[in-house]
Design an enzyme around this catalytic site. Structure first.
Site, PDB file in Angstrom:
ATOM      1  N   LYS A  14       0.579  -1.140   0.624  1.00 21.78           N
ATOM      2  CA  LYS A  14      -0.109  -0.297   0.177  1.00 21.78           C
ATOM      3  C   LYS A  14       1.190   1.590   0.271  1.00 21.78           C
ATOM      4  CE  LYS A  14      -1.968  -1.043   3.790  1.00 21.78           C
ATOM      5  NZ  LYS A  14      -1.374  -2.461   3.860  1.00 21.78           N
ATOM      6  N   ARG A  89      -9.319   0.730   7.946  1.00 24.07           N
ATOM      7  CA  ARG A  89      -9.451  -0.817   8.593  1.00 24.07           C
ATOM      8  C   ARG A  89     -10.464  -1.329   9.771  1.00 24.07           C
ATOM      9  NH1 ARG A  89      -2.770   0.722   8.525  1.00 24.07           N
ATOM     10  NH2 ARG A  89      -2.453  -1.675   9.791  1.00 24.07           N
ATOM     11  N   ARG A 128      11.794  -5.253   5.012  1.00 23.31           N
ATOM     12  CA  ARG A 128      11.304  -3.972   4.191  1.00 23.31           C
ATOM     13  C   ARG A 128      12.274  -3.056   5.347  1.00 23.31           C
ATOM     14  NH1 ARG A 128       4.943  -1.887   5.500  1.00 23.31           N
ATOM     15  NH2 ARG A 128       5.715  -2.898   7.817  1.00 23.31           N
ATOM     16  N   ARG A 161      11.361  -0.851  11.242  1.00 23.28           N
ATOM     17  CA  ARG A 161      10.236  -0.472  11.901  1.00 23.28           C
ATOM     18  C   ARG A 161      10.260  -1.131  13.139  1.00 23.28           C
ATOM     19  NH1 ARG A 161       4.836   0.701   7.988  1.00 23.28           N
ATOM     20  NH2 ARG A 161       4.182  -0.847  10.354  1.00 23.28           N
ATOM     21  N   ARG A 172      -0.350  -8.905  13.157  1.00 23.50           N
ATOM     22  CA  ARG A 172      -0.874  -7.615  12.297  1.00 23.50           C
ATOM     23  C   ARG A 172      -1.552  -8.901  11.041  1.00 23.50           C
ATOM     24  NH1 ARG A 172       4.221  -5.439  11.980  1.00 23.50           N
ATOM     25  NH2 ARG A 172       3.926  -3.923  10.066  1.00 23.50           N
TER      26      ARG A 172
HETATM   27  P1  ADP Z   1       2.218  -1.483   3.374  1.00 25.56           P
HETATM   28  O1  ADP Z   1       2.264  -0.759   3.764  1.00 25.56           O
HETATM   29  O2  ADP Z   1       1.276  -2.861   2.431  1.00 25.56           O
HETATM   30  O3  ADP Z   1       2.662  -2.443   4.645  1.00 25.56           O
HETATM   31  P2  ADP Z   1       4.597  -1.961   2.176  1.00 25.56           P
HETATM   32  O4  ADP Z   1       4.056  -0.497   0.786  1.00 25.56           O
HETATM   33  O5  ADP Z   1       5.468  -0.612   2.868  1.00 25.56           O
HETATM   34  O6  ADP Z   1       3.320  -2.795   2.478  1.00 25.56           O
HETATM   35  O7  ADP Z   1       5.487  -2.921   1.564  1.00 25.56           O
HETATM   36  C1  ADP Z   1       6.649  -3.490   2.314  1.00 25.56           C
HETATM   37  C2  ADP Z   1       7.688  -4.138   2.010  1.00 25.56           C
HETATM   38  O8  ADP Z   1       7.216  -5.168   0.248  1.00 25.56           O
HETATM   39  C3  ADP Z   1       8.715  -3.550   1.339  1.00 25.56           C
HETATM   40  O9  ADP Z   1       9.806  -3.745   1.947  1.00 25.56           O
HETATM   41  C4  ADP Z   1       8.485  -3.073   0.086  1.00 25.56           C
HETATM   42  O10 ADP Z   1       9.948  -2.204  -0.896  1.00 25.56           O
HETATM   43  C5  ADP Z   1       8.581  -4.495  -0.383  1.00 25.56           C
HETATM   44  N1  ADP Z   1       7.269  -4.502  -1.577  1.00 25.56           N
HETATM   45  C6  ADP Z   1       6.119  -3.711  -2.101  1.00 25.56           C
HETATM   46  N2  ADP Z   1       5.380  -4.083  -2.710  1.00 25.56           N
HETATM   47  C7  ADP Z   1       6.209  -5.278  -3.901  1.00 25.56           C
HETATM   48  C8  ADP Z   1       6.492  -5.509  -4.673  1.00 25.56           C
HETATM   49  N3  ADP Z   1       5.109  -5.632  -5.520  1.00 25.56           N
HETATM   50  N4  ADP Z   1       7.288  -7.069  -5.018  1.00 25.56           N
HETATM   51  C9  ADP Z   1       7.950  -6.856  -4.121  1.00 25.56           C
HETATM   52  N5  ADP Z   1       8.672  -5.916  -2.866  1.00 25.56           N
HETATM   53  C10 ADP Z   1       7.392  -5.282  -2.819  1.00 25.56           C
HETATM   54  P1  AMP Z   2       0.763   0.271   8.886  1.00 29.57           P
HETATM   55  O1  AMP Z   2       1.681   1.550   8.722  1.00 29.57           O
HETATM   56  O2  AMP Z   2      -0.326   0.380   8.314  1.00 29.57           O
HETATM   57  O3  AMP Z   2       0.995  -0.919   9.154  1.00 29.57           O
HETATM   58  O4  AMP Z   2       0.163   0.889  10.880  1.00 29.57           O
HETATM   59  C1  AMP Z   2       0.953   0.169  11.356  1.00 29.57           C
HETATM   60  C2  AMP Z   2      -0.056   0.342  12.891  1.00 29.57           C
HETATM   61  O5  AMP Z   2      -0.682   2.004  13.200  1.00 29.57           O
HETATM   62  C3  AMP Z   2      -0.920  -0.747  12.790  1.00 29.57           C
HETATM   63  O6  AMP Z   2      -0.379  -1.681  13.163  1.00 29.57           O
HETATM   64  C4  AMP Z   2      -1.998  -0.510  14.154  1.00 29.57           C
HETATM   65  O7  AMP Z   2      -1.520  -0.210  15.271  1.00 29.57           O
HETATM   66  C5  AMP Z   2      -1.829   1.706  13.733  1.00 29.57           C
HETATM   67  N1  AMP Z   2      -2.463   1.868  12.857  1.00 29.57           N
HETATM   68  C6  AMP Z   2      -2.530   2.295  11.922  1.00 29.57           C
HETATM   69  N2  AMP Z   2      -3.733   2.574  10.729  1.00 29.57           N
HETATM   70  C7  AMP Z   2      -4.607   2.402  11.909  1.00 29.57           C
HETATM   71  C8  AMP Z   2      -5.655   2.149  11.452  1.00 29.57           C
HETATM   72  N3  AMP Z   2      -6.673   2.546  10.176  1.00 29.57           N
HETATM   73  N4  AMP Z   2      -6.974   1.804  12.754  1.00 29.57           N
HETATM   74  C9  AMP Z   2      -5.823   0.869  13.546  1.00 29.57           C
HETATM   75  N5  AMP Z   2      -4.791   1.313  14.139  1.00 29.57           N
HETATM   76  C10 AMP Z   2      -4.231   1.804  13.041  1.00 29.57           C
END
Ligand code: ADP
Ligand code: AMP
Length: 218
Positions: A14, A89, A128, A161, A172
């Site tokens: 995302k 969410r 990541r 992170r 999660r």
């Molecule tokens: P989210 O925001 O949904 O938690 P991220 O965008 O942070 O996911 O992506 C999670 C990890 O996967 C990051 O390290 C990113 O670089 C990698 N990633 C994202 N999209 C792809 C893809 N299509 N193929 C391989 N790796 C990806």
């Molecule tokens: P994310 O960066 O989207 O992976 O979110 C990291 C953490 O923030 C999650 O595991 C939750 O603890 C909190 N969080 C983010 N977005 C939401 C949401 N829409 N509702 C509740 N908790 C959230």
């Protein structure tokens, strides 16, 4: 004007896609996770309230999350639409977002449901790395920075992170399946949900997303 939601499990891509969309759509990406992390870094009261939930990989309660996002999207830069990343969410958050947007004469235009299997989610979360300065997202195997540990975009240092440890990642994913996956039906019923195969390269996923958005743009 277009309001877009990026839906998908933790690690689905995302943030990666949201960053790209911000540029080509010229819209702000509102990431609830980033807003919470900013509040944590600034040691605000909101950050303190959210910390325990985030550390455990649980959702921050709706009333806290909705209030934070409501305040964010009331700002002028969100007047022409928003790319929502990680919000809503829960069904409660989705209903609250509907009411907030309706109050602005808007409605959710498209929900991009990025589908990625659990094994791949874990593989992505494990590798990541994120820029501590601008938030740009990298992966140890799939999306490497040019100079190790240094952000290509701003030169900032890369970090992992705190919630990207195996136990929290698994928690999660469970929380996503239990509390967020029902949003699939919520938006599908309304005809705004588009399924995106997230297990392709970031470029290919980006192409699918672009086509889905172009189909709804006025
Ligand atoms: P989210 O925001 O949904 O938690 P991220 O965008 O942070 O996911 O992506 C999670 C990890 O996967 C990051 O390290 C990113 O670089 C990698 N990633 C994202 N999209 C792809 C893809 N299509 N193929 C391989 N790796 C990806
Ligand atoms: P994310 O960066 O989207 O992976 O979110 C990291 C953490 O923030 C999650 O595991 C939750 O603890 C909190 N969080 C983010 N977005 C939401 C949401 N829409 N509702 C509740 N908790 C959230």
């Amino acid at each position: 004007m277009v309001d877009i939601i990026l839906l998908g499990g933790p690690g689905a891509g995302k943030g990666t896609q949201g960053e790209l969309m911000e540029t080509w759509l010229d819209l702000p990406r509102v990431s609830s996770g980033d807003l919470f992390r900013y509040n944590l870094s600034q040691q605000t009261e909101l950050g303190q309230q959210a910390k325990g939930y985030m550390d455990r990989g649980e959702l921050v309660p709706d009333e806290i999350t909705i209030g934070m996002v409501a305040e964010r999207i009331a700002r002028p830069d969100c007047a022409n639409g928003v790319v929502f990343d990680g919000f809503p969410r829960t069904v409660g958050q989705a209903a609250a977002l509907d009411a907030l947007l309706a109050g602005m004469g808007r409605a959710v235009n498209v929900v991009l449901n990025i589908a990625v299997s659990e094994d791949v989610l874990l593989q992505r979360l494990a590798g990541r790395w994120t820029c501590s300065s601008c938030g740009a997202i990298y992966h140890r195997l799939f999306s490497q920075e040019k100079v190790e540990g240094v952000c290509d975009a701003c030169g900032g240092g890369l970090m992992q992170r705190e919630d990207d440890n195996l136990a929290t990642q698994q928690r999660r994913i469970r929380v996503y399946q239990e509390q967020t996956a029902p949003l699939d039906a919520y938006y599908r019923q309304r005809g705004v949900l588009v399924d995106i195969d997230g297990e392709q390269s970031p470029e290919q996923v980006g192409r699918l997303i672009r086509a889905a958005i172009e189909a709804v743009l006025p």
